[in-house]
Design a protein around this motif. Structure first.
Motif, PDB file in Angstrom:
ATOM      1  N   UNK A   1      21.166 -17.117 -31.391  1.00  0.00           N
ATOM      2  CA  UNK A   1      21.885 -15.893 -31.765  1.00  0.00           C
ATOM      3  C   UNK A   1      21.842 -15.685 -33.277  1.00  0.00           C
ATOM      4  N   UNK A   2      22.056 -16.779 -34.046  1.00  0.00           N
ATOM      5  CA  UNK A   2      22.001 -16.656 -35.501  1.00  0.00           C
ATOM      6  C   UNK A   2      20.593 -16.258 -35.945  1.00  0.00           C
ATOM      7  N   UNK A   3      19.589 -16.842 -35.297  1.00  0.00           N
ATOM      8  CA  UNK A   3      18.208 -16.465 -35.627  1.00  0.00           C
ATOM      9  C   UNK A   3      17.960 -14.991 -35.369  1.00  0.00           C
ATOM     10  N   UNK A   4      18.502 -14.482 -34.270  1.00  0.00           N
ATOM     11  CA  UNK A   4      18.354 -13.053 -33.966  1.00  0.00           C
ATOM     12  C   UNK A   4      19.029 -12.198 -35.030  1.00  0.00           C
ATOM     13  N   UNK A   5      20.204 -12.602 -35.473  1.00  0.00           N
ATOM     14  CA  UNK A   5      20.906 -11.840 -36.502  1.00  0.00           C
ATOM     15  C   UNK A   5      20.108 -11.841 -37.812  1.00  0.00           C
TER      16      UNK A   5
ATOM     17  N   UNK B   1      16.243 -11.658 -50.984  1.00  0.00           N
ATOM     18  CA  UNK B   1      15.853 -13.074 -51.067  1.00  0.00           C
ATOM     19  C   UNK B   1      16.791 -13.945 -50.253  1.00  0.00           C
ATOM     20  N   UNK B   2      18.090 -13.637 -50.302  1.00  0.00           N
ATOM     21  CA  UNK B   2      19.058 -14.409 -49.519  1.00  0.00           C
ATOM     22  C   UNK B   2      18.832 -14.206 -48.020  1.00  0.00           C
ATOM     23  N   UNK B   3      18.422 -12.978 -47.638  1.00  0.00           N
ATOM     24  CA  UNK B   3      18.164 -12.728 -46.210  1.00  0.00           C
ATOM     25  C   UNK B   3      16.909 -13.460 -45.744  1.00  0.00           C
ATOM     26  N   UNK B   4      15.903 -13.555 -46.607  1.00  0.00           N
ATOM     27  CA  UNK B   4      14.721 -14.336 -46.265  1.00  0.00           C
ATOM     28  C   UNK B   4      15.086 -15.829 -46.110  1.00  0.00           C
TER      29      UNK B   4
ATOM     30  N   UNK C   1      26.509 -16.422 -42.506  1.00  0.00           N
ATOM     31  CA  UNK C   1      27.264 -15.843 -43.623  1.00  0.00           C
ATOM     32  C   UNK C   1      26.451 -14.771 -44.342  1.00  0.00           C
ATOM     33  N   UNK C   2      25.150 -15.027 -44.527  1.00  0.00           N
ATOM     34  CA  UNK C   2      24.292 -14.028 -45.177  1.00  0.00           C
ATOM     35  C   UNK C   2      24.232 -12.757 -44.341  1.00  0.00           C
ATOM     36  N   UNK C   3      24.124 -12.923 -43.023  1.00  0.00           N
ATOM     37  CA  UNK C   3      24.039 -11.759 -42.145  1.00  0.00           C
ATOM     38  C   UNK C   3      25.321 -10.933 -42.156  1.00  0.00           C
ATOM     39  N   UNK C   4      26.461 -11.595 -42.365  1.00  0.00           N
ATOM     40  CA  UNK C   4      27.738 -10.878 -42.400  1.00  0.00           C
ATOM     41  C   UNK C   4      28.014 -10.241 -43.765  1.00  0.00           C
ATOM     42  N   UNK C   5      27.297 -10.670 -44.780  1.00  0.00           N
ATOM     43  CA  UNK C   5      27.564 -10.237 -46.160  1.00  0.00           C
ATOM     44  C   UNK C   5      26.736  -8.981 -46.463  1.00  0.00           C
ATOM     45  N   UNK C   6      27.432  -7.880 -46.644  1.00  0.00           N
ATOM     46  CA  UNK C   6      26.726  -6.610 -46.879  1.00  0.00           C
ATOM     47  C   UNK C   6      26.009  -6.578 -48.216  1.00  0.00           C
ATOM     48  N   UNK C   7      26.468  -7.407 -49.174  1.00  0.00           N
ATOM     49  CA  UNK C   7      25.859  -7.411 -50.502  1.00  0.00           C
ATOM     50  C   UNK C   7      24.772  -8.474 -50.659  1.00  0.00           C
TER      51      UNK C   7
ATOM     52  N   UNK D   1      18.588  -8.602 -39.684  1.00  0.00           N
ATOM     53  CA  UNK D   1      18.942  -8.276 -41.067  1.00  0.00           C
ATOM     54  C   UNK D   1      17.720  -7.886 -41.881  1.00  0.00           C
ATOM     55  N   UNK D   2      16.533  -8.372 -41.466  1.00  0.00           N
ATOM     56  CA  UNK D   2      15.294  -8.009 -42.153  1.00  0.00           C
ATOM     57  C   UNK D   2      14.564  -6.872 -41.439  1.00  0.00           C
ATOM     58  N   UNK D   3      15.206  -6.287 -40.399  1.00  0.00           N
ATOM     59  CA  UNK D   3      14.626  -5.161 -39.687  1.00  0.00           C
ATOM     60  C   UNK D   3      13.688  -5.541 -38.572  1.00  0.00           C
ATOM     61  N   UNK D   4      13.621  -6.822 -38.165  1.00  0.00           N
ATOM     62  CA  UNK D   4      12.729  -7.276 -37.100  1.00  0.00           C
ATOM     63  C   UNK D   4      13.503  -7.278 -35.776  1.00  0.00           C
TER      64      UNK D   4
END
Length: 605
Positions: free
Chosen positions: A554-558, A529-532, A519-525, A562-565
């Motif tokens: 797959x979720x781990x990859x997303x 901290x939420x992405x971490x 859900x965090x990965x899909x949320x543009x806003x 999201x953090x640019x890794x």
């Protein structure tokens, strides 16, 4: 004398079966209306305006018929009392109160035709002249032994048995001596009644009160202690007055003291026996264990003990009793449809509890072969579904539903089966019917929610998920389902709270961790901290599954992307593509490869 008789009657352990056992309260209520008929009639004989009391007597008779069929003999007792104590004989009584007796006869015949005759002449499984297990002759020759047993219990109420399973008397040695004894008692009562003796009236009352259940009309159970509730009064009247007469004759002036001692001793002894007997009713298992000890030959008693043990989680003990039940029930080569199907059903349920479905299935099949009851069909259907036989399980559930169309649980189970077969619209119809019948079924709401979500009807799906959550607010599954639907609607902040609650309630489950991260990965806003946090939780899900589930990789990859890794994201997808669940799903594997190439491209920019 009246006080002592009533006191002993109230304290007698034989009354426990009618008073303590809730289902037999009909016996006590029927006795109340029976006595009300007599009382109102007696008041009418001395009242200035007797019609009111006579009307109350007729009303009591009608209410008695609605309570217990034994009330049918009340008019005869009224006539006997009137003829013996109030008038010169039965003809005089009928002539003197012809209007009342005509009304009494009319109410009795009318209500008997309406409420009693259908049972007598119908195809009832428990009573009536067309009863299949044994006929009127077999029942009639069994009852003398039963009545003598009742008489013994009236004077020595031990041991008492909740469910006798009294056998039918077939050998002449089993019924001729008993029949001779009862015939003698009947003869003495009749002679004394003709001679206008109150002793004859008491004896006649005893036999008349027992006549509906202890004569020739077959009843499934020839003996039950609650049937002595009111007849016991007649026996105690004779006993108390007999003791009083003996004490007065042989003790002279000391009679009053002797009677007081006897009364106190008898009352205390009977009360102690009743207290002890009530302890047997303190637990279901204890009651049936004591019953089996008194009637070890009785298959139904063992079956009920097994059911109680099964409900208490004592499964191995229950299986032993159920096997013994079947052994007793089929010992003569016949099968009782009131015992064996239930025993087979319970055996199947017992083995299901022991996680042995293959052993359970034959017992469920046998239960259905003997009698297609809704419970047996539901159990067989469920077992077949668990085995993977969707078609066979669905067929059994449909049969159960045809017999019991308003059973919400069957609708729910059938809907779940249809959903697994891809018959979505049929499944939704059955879920809807289940919720119409029982809106509180959580599984029906969850099932409806999942199917509606698949159809893209997300708002409706969310509504069902919220109702399921309201029914089970502390269940992780409901919070998880709600979070998924909220995420599908783009309400990511609400979905994250739902997933957090699911994690709190079930920290051992990896799916809520991964769902939060997704859900965090899909949320543009989403905030950094939420992405971490998303990466941390996704890594937690991967760790919990030992990197063996491609969807969590797959979720781990997303989360890494999201953090640019991007290089780490591509590496996780490479590992996911090597797992069996990716190879088994070509569409999923194609999606992973596309994402991997995208991450590699972005890593090289």
């Amino acid at each position: 004398l009246a006080f002592v008789t009533s006191l002993l009657w109230l304290c007698h352990p034989l009354q426990t079966a009618a008073v303590t056992y809730l289902s037999q309260r009909a016996e006590t209520l029927g006795a109340f209306f029976y006595l009300a008929v007599l009382y109102c009639f007696l008041r009418s004989t001395s009242a200035a305006r007797p019609l009111g009391w006579q009307a109350l007597a007729l009303l009591s008779l009608a209410l008695g018929f609605l309570t217990k069929e034994t009330i049918a003999t009340a008019p005869l007792v009224v006539l006997l009392y009137d003829a013996l104590f109030l008038t010169a004989g039965p003809l005089t009584a009928l002539r003197l109160r012809r209007g009342f007796y005509a009304a009494l006869a009319l109410v009795t015949l009318g209500l008997a035709a309406l409420l009693v005759v259908p049972t007598l002449l119908g195809d009832s499984l428990t009573a009536g002249l067309r009863f299949e297990e044994f006929g009127p002759l077999e029942y009639a020759r069994t009852q003398p032994g039963v009545v003598l047993h009742y008489l013994r219990l009236a004077f020595w109420p031990h041991p008492l048995c909740f469910d006798y399973g009294w056998p039918i008397a077939n050998d002449p040695s089993e019924y001729l001596p008993e029949s001779a004894a009862i015939a003698a008692l009947l003869l003495v009562s009749t002679v004394l009644l003709v001679r206008r003796s109150w002793v004859g009236f008491a004896g006649a009352c005893f036999f008349v009160l027992l006549a509906p259940t202890s004569s020739f009309v077959p009843i499934l159970d020839p003996a039950f202690e609650h049937r002595m509730y009111l007849p016991l009064a007649a026996i105690l009247v004779l006993a108390v007055l007999g003791v009083w007469w003996l004490a007065a004759r042989f003790s002279g002036q000391r009679a009053q003291h002797l009677l007081a001692i006897l009364c106190g001793t008898a009352s205390l002894a009977l009360a102690a026996g009743t207290i002890r007997r009530n302890q047997d009713y303190g637990s279901e298992i204890g009651l049936w264990q004591r019953t089996v000890a008194q009637a070890p030959h009785h298959a139904r008693a063992r079956g009920n003990l097994a059911a109680a043990l099964l409900d208490a989680g004592r499964t191995e003990e229950a299986i032993h009793e159920l096997l013994e039940t079947l052994s007793l029930d089929t010992r003569d080569g016949s099968v009782s449809l009131s015992v064996s199907p239930v025993a087979y059903l319970k055996l199947g349920q017992a083995y299901t509890k022991l996680q042995q479905p293959e052993r359970a299935l034959p017992f469920f099949r046998r239960a259905v072969e003997l009698c297609e009851w809704p419970d047996s069909l539901l159990a067989l259907g469920t077992a077949l579904l668990q085995r993977g036989d969707e078609a066979g399980g669905t067929l059994q559930l449909q049969k159960a539903l045809a017999l019991q169309p308003n059973d919400a649980a069957v609708h729910t189970r059938l809907a779940e089966s249809l959903a697994r077969q891809g018959r979505t619209e049929e499944a939704l119809q059955h879920f809807g019917e289940a919720l119409r019948l029982a809106p509180e079924i959580e599984r029906a709401h969850l099932g409806s929610s999942a199917l509606l979500a698949m159809q893209g009807r997300t708002s409706e799906a969310l509504e069902h998920a919220q109702r399921a959550l309201a029914l089970a607010p502390n269940t992780a599954g409901e919070h998880f389902s709600q979070g998924q639907l909220l995420a599908a609607l783009g309400r990511f902040d609400e979905s994250l709270r739902a997933f957090q609650e699911a994690i709190r309630l079930a920290p051992e489950l990896p799916a809520p961790y991964a769902a939060f991260a997704r859900s965090v990965c899909l949320w543009s806003d989403a905030t950094p901290a939420q992405r971490q946090e998303a990466l941390r939780l996704a890594s937690k899900a991967i760790e919990m599954t030992s990197s063996k589930q491609a969807e969590f990789l797959e979720v781990g990859a997303q989360a890494q992307a999201a953090l640019g890794h991007f290089e780490r994201a591509a590496a996780l997808l490479e590992a996911a593509l090597e797992l069996p669940d990716s190879a088994a799903n070509p569409d999923f594997a194609s999606r992973l490869r596309a994402q991997r190439e995208d991450y590699r491209r972005r890593a090289g920019e």
